[in-house]
Design a protein around this motif. Structure first.
Motif, mmCIF file in Angstrom:
data_model
loop_
_atom_site.group_PDB
_atom_site.id
_atom_site.type_symbol
_atom_site.label_atom_id
_atom_site.label_comp_id
_atom_site.label_asym_id
_atom_site.label_seq_id
_atom_site.Cartn_x
_atom_site.Cartn_y
_atom_site.Cartn_z
ATOM 1 N N GLN A 1 0.855 -1.182 0.000
ATOM 2 C CA GLN A 1 0.000 0.000 0.000
ATOM 3 C C GLN A 1 0.896 1.238 0.000
ATOM 4 N N ASP A 2 0.802 2.059 -1.039
ATOM 5 C CA ASP A 2 1.515 3.334 -1.062
ATOM 6 C C ASP A 2 0.563 4.421 -0.596
ATOM 7 N N VAL A 3 1.078 5.304 0.264
ATOM 8 C CA VAL A 3 0.286 6.428 0.757
ATOM 9 C C VAL A 3 1.090 7.706 0.571
ATOM 10 N N ILE A 4 0.374 8.808 0.412
ATOM 11 C CA ILE A 4 1.007 10.122 0.326
ATOM 12 C C ILE A 4 0.701 10.844 1.628
ATOM 13 N N VAL A 5 1.762 11.295 2.290
ATOM 14 C CA VAL A 5 1.614 12.042 3.534
ATOM 15 C C VAL A 5 2.245 13.412 3.363
ATOM 16 N N GLU A 6 1.806 14.351 4.198
ATOM 17 C CA GLU A 6 2.366 15.698 4.173
ATOM 18 C C GLU A 6 2.931 16.003 5.551
ATOM 19 N N THR A 7 4.197 16.404 5.583
ATOM 20 C CA THR A 7 4.857 16.685 6.851
ATOM 21 C C THR A 7 4.336 17.988 7.437
ATOM 22 N N GLU A 8 4.637 18.177 8.710
ATOM 23 C CA GLU A 8 4.256 19.398 9.403
ATOM 24 C C GLU A 8 5.406 20.382 9.334
ATOM 25 N N GLY A 9 5.175 21.600 9.736
ATOM 26 C CA GLY A 9 6.246 22.575 9.805
ATOM 27 C C GLY A 9 6.018 23.746 8.873
ATOM 28 N N GLN A 10 7.002 24.639 8.849
ATOM 29 C CA GLN A 10 6.897 25.855 8.053
ATOM 30 C C GLN A 10 6.880 25.543 6.559
ATOM 31 N N TYR A 11 7.646 24.545 6.137
ATOM 32 C CA TYR A 11 7.707 24.165 4.730
ATOM 33 C C TYR A 11 7.304 22.695 4.591
ATOM 34 N N PRO A 12 5.991 22.397 4.572
ATOM 35 C CA PRO A 12 5.541 21.004 4.496
ATOM 36 C C PRO A 12 5.969 20.346 3.192
ATOM 37 N N LYS A 13 6.299 19.071 3.282
ATOM 38 C CA LYS A 13 6.703 18.267 2.129
ATOM 39 C C LYS A 13 5.753 17.091 1.977
ATOM 40 N N LYS A 14 5.522 16.690 0.733
ATOM 41 C CA LYS A 14 4.731 15.495 0.458
ATOM 42 C C LYS A 14 5.688 14.340 0.215
ATOM 43 N N ILE A 15 5.382 13.187 0.839
ATOM 44 C CA ILE A 15 6.251 12.016 0.752
ATOM 45 C C ILE A 15 5.384 10.796 0.447
ATOM 46 N N CYS A 16 5.852 9.959 -0.493
ATOM 47 C CA CYS A 16 5.204 8.687 -0.775
ATOM 48 C C CYS A 16 5.852 7.620 0.101
ATOM 49 N N VAL A 17 5.051 6.956 0.918
ATOM 50 C CA VAL A 17 5.536 5.924 1.839
ATOM 51 C C VAL A 17 4.922 4.591 1.438
ATOM 52 N N SER A 18 5.740 3.552 1.380
ATOM 53 C CA SER A 18 5.270 2.207 1.051
ATOM 54 C C SER A 18 5.084 1.392 2.325
ATOM 55 N N ILE A 19 3.952 0.699 2.391
ATOM 56 C CA ILE A 19 3.645 -0.156 3.532
ATOM 57 C C ILE A 19 3.432 -1.559 2.971
ATOM 58 N N TRP A 20 4.131 -2.538 3.542
ATOM 59 C CA TRP A 20 4.110 -3.903 3.018
ATOM 60 C C TRP A 20 3.422 -4.854 3.976
ATOM 61 N N GLY A 21 2.722 -5.845 3.408
ATOM 62 C CA GLY A 21 2.215 -7.005 4.140
ATOM 63 C C GLY A 21 1.313 -6.702 5.308
ATOM 64 N N ASP A 22 1.624 -7.314 6.458
ATOM 65 C CA ASP A 22 0.768 -7.211 7.639
ATOM 66 C C ASP A 22 0.866 -5.859 8.334
ATOM 67 N N LYS A 23 1.721 -4.966 7.858
ATOM 68 C CA LYS A 23 1.820 -3.619 8.426
ATOM 69 C C LYS A 23 0.678 -2.726 7.929
ATOM 70 N N ILE A 24 -0.052 -3.183 6.897
ATOM 71 C CA ILE A 24 -1.176 -2.423 6.350
ATOM 72 C C ILE A 24 -2.357 -2.557 7.305
ATOM 73 N N ASN A 25 -2.787 -1.441 7.883
ATOM 74 C CA ASN A 25 -3.905 -1.423 8.830
ATOM 75 C C ASN A 25 -4.913 -0.380 8.323
ATOM 76 N N GLU A 26 -6.002 -0.842 7.719
ATOM 77 C CA GLU A 26 -6.980 0.054 7.107
ATOM 78 C C GLU A 26 -7.589 1.039 8.105
ATOM 79 N N SER A 27 -7.695 0.653 9.381
ATOM 80 C CA SER A 27 -8.294 1.556 10.368
ATOM 81 C C SER A 27 -7.399 2.772 10.636
#
Length: 114
Positions: A26-52
């Motif tokens: 599962q790839d997700v896009i997250v946005e960091t906090e702070g004065q200059y927020p960045k968007k990052i694509c994070v990959s989640i594999w296998g049993d680490k995927i938690n839909e909740s």
């Protein structure tokens, strides 16, 4: 390494079969906090995927590893999550606390120990 970021987009779940069995990613896009927020694509594999946990708008604490690899003289970097937690945004309330305000500080400085 860890970062705190807000989930802004879920990409389609990927899955398949390999010689070791079924895999999910599962790839997700997250946005960091702070004065200059960045968007990052994070990959989640296998049993680490938690839909909740993976709900758009959730603030997450993501523990991750970085890995780069070369293909046709170009380098690609993956951000792989190994642990995800929902960030607690609530401030704990401490009962029977004493708060000092400028009005509660005595102006008499004769009691100073130095």
């Amino acid at each position: 390494m860890a970062l705190t970021a807000t989930l802004i987009q879920l990409l389609p779940l990927q899955s398949g079969e390999s010689k070791n069995g079924t895999w999910r990613k599962q790839d997700v896009i997250v946005e960091t906090e702070g004065q200059y927020p960045k968007k990052i694509c994070v990959s989640i594999w296998g049993d680490k995927i938690n839909e909740s946990q993976l709900q758009v708008g959730n603030s997450l604490i993501i523990s991750y590893e970085l890995e780069s690899r070369e293909f046709n003289s170009k380098w690609y970097t993956d951000v792989k999550a190994w642990k995800i937690e929902i960030a607690e945004t609530k401030v704990p309330i401490v009962e029977n606390s004493v708060f000092i305000t400028p009005d509660s500080i005595p102006e008499d400085d004769e009691d100073l120990p130095f």
